[in-house]
Scaffold this motif. Sequence first.
Motif, mmCIF file in Angstrom:
data_model
loop_
_atom_site.group_PDB
_atom_site.id
_atom_site.type_symbol
_atom_site.label_atom_id
_atom_site.label_comp_id
_atom_site.label_asym_id
_atom_site.label_seq_id
_atom_site.Cartn_x
_atom_site.Cartn_y
_atom_site.Cartn_z
ATOM 1 N N SER A 1 31.710 87.942 -15.887
ATOM 2 C CA SER A 1 31.957 86.815 -16.239
ATOM 3 C C SER A 1 33.042 86.075 -15.795
ATOM 4 O O SER A 1 33.253 85.032 -15.327
ATOM 5 N N CYS A 2 33.730 86.816 -14.796
ATOM 6 C CA CYS A 2 34.381 87.177 -14.039
ATOM 7 C C CYS A 2 34.384 87.527 -12.675
ATOM 8 O O CYS A 2 34.285 88.845 -12.924
ATOM 9 N N LYS A 3 35.383 86.771 -11.435
ATOM 10 C CA LYS A 3 35.656 87.961 -10.463
ATOM 11 C C LYS A 3 36.604 87.602 -9.354
ATOM 12 O O LYS A 3 38.182 86.679 -9.916
ATOM 13 N N VAL A 4 37.054 88.487 -8.976
ATOM 14 C CA VAL A 4 38.636 88.892 -8.452
ATOM 15 C C VAL A 4 38.003 88.103 -7.343
ATOM 16 O O VAL A 4 37.557 89.139 -6.243
ATOM 17 N N PHE A 5 38.669 87.142 -6.329
ATOM 18 C CA PHE A 5 38.302 86.959 -5.102
ATOM 19 C C PHE A 5 40.100 87.534 -4.225
ATOM 20 O O PHE A 5 40.956 86.143 -4.761
ATOM 21 N N ILE A 6 39.588 87.880 -3.527
ATOM 22 C CA ILE A 6 40.832 88.631 -2.745
ATOM 23 C C ILE A 6 40.697 88.105 -0.822
ATOM 24 O O ILE A 6 39.487 88.189 -0.880
ATOM 25 N N GLU A 7 42.123 87.292 -0.925
ATOM 26 C CA GLU A 7 41.656 86.782 0.676
ATOM 27 C C GLU A 7 42.116 88.266 2.214
ATOM 28 O O GLU A 7 42.908 88.119 0.969
ATOM 29 N N TYR A 8 41.949 87.939 2.407
ATOM 30 C CA TYR A 8 43.360 88.776 3.752
ATOM 31 C C TYR A 8 42.572 88.031 5.442
ATOM 32 O O TYR A 8 41.425 86.901 5.270
ATOM 33 N N ASP A 9 42.867 88.397 6.022
ATOM 34 C CA ASP A 9 42.494 88.274 7.616
ATOM 35 C C ASP A 9 42.412 89.036 8.505
ATOM 36 O O ASP A 9 43.044 90.580 8.123
ATOM 37 N N ASP A 10 41.263 88.955 9.380
ATOM 38 C CA ASP A 10 40.776 90.331 10.022
ATOM 39 C C ASP A 10 41.280 89.413 11.814
ATOM 40 O O ASP A 10 40.357 89.928 12.225
ATOM 41 N N ASN A 11 42.388 90.164 11.827
ATOM 42 C CA ASN A 11 43.230 90.003 13.199
ATOM 43 C C ASN A 11 42.889 88.375 13.366
ATOM 44 O O ASN A 11 43.122 87.677 12.695
ATOM 45 N N ARG A 12 41.384 87.778 14.585
ATOM 46 C CA ARG A 12 41.722 86.371 15.122
ATOM 47 C C ARG A 12 40.798 85.836 13.860
ATOM 48 O O ARG A 12 40.383 84.771 13.737
ATOM 49 N N ARG A 13 39.874 86.684 12.802
ATOM 50 C CA ARG A 13 39.171 85.815 11.721
ATOM 51 C C ARG A 13 40.035 85.883 10.648
ATOM 52 O O ARG A 13 40.077 86.505 9.868
ATOM 53 N N LYS A 14 40.274 84.780 10.690
ATOM 54 C CA LYS A 14 41.146 84.301 9.675
ATOM 55 C C LYS A 14 40.439 83.699 8.398
ATOM 56 O O LYS A 14 38.939 83.591 8.472
#
Length: 169
Positions: A113-126
């Motif tokens: 019914s729900c997700k955890v959405f985690i944001e991150y940067d991968d060097n130049r891939r923002k």
Amino acid sequence: MHKKVLSQIDLYFGQVKMPEGFEIDREKLCVDILLSNVNNKEFSFSRSWDMLQTYLREYVYLEQGFTLIHKKTIGNIYKPREKSHSLLQLDPVDLRNSPDYVMLYGVNVEKDSCKVFIEYDDNRRKGRSWEIFLNDNDFVMFPSTQRYHVTSNKSEKLNFILTSTYEFI
């Protein structure tokens, strides 16, 4: 040629698998979350909460080789179609006293019914992101430097999620 990893983002997730006869009383945790929200007080200590914290600390120590010290626990209740705003457990103005890790635990969550959405940067891939379903008895733990949110509750029931922060030693 040599390689040295200077930084990485580690995510830990799975189900809390307690030994038979030592199951976590998730109903008690739901009551504790409800009481802390209604009374606008800090999440209180309970045997079930302590069992969960002990399991996670020992799991991380045995499987990953580092120690976690609990800092804070917050209980959240998500109504149908409710989602969290973007969250960051790190205080950029007070890094010394900020936690190193954040863990979300599905106390009473309808399946998928729900997700955890985690944001991150991968060097130049923002602006990259990773998401995972959070169901009953599931946990996801990641560095407190990562922004995250809980997606909209797609069920018709309340979702109870416990958030704990830790210092790494």
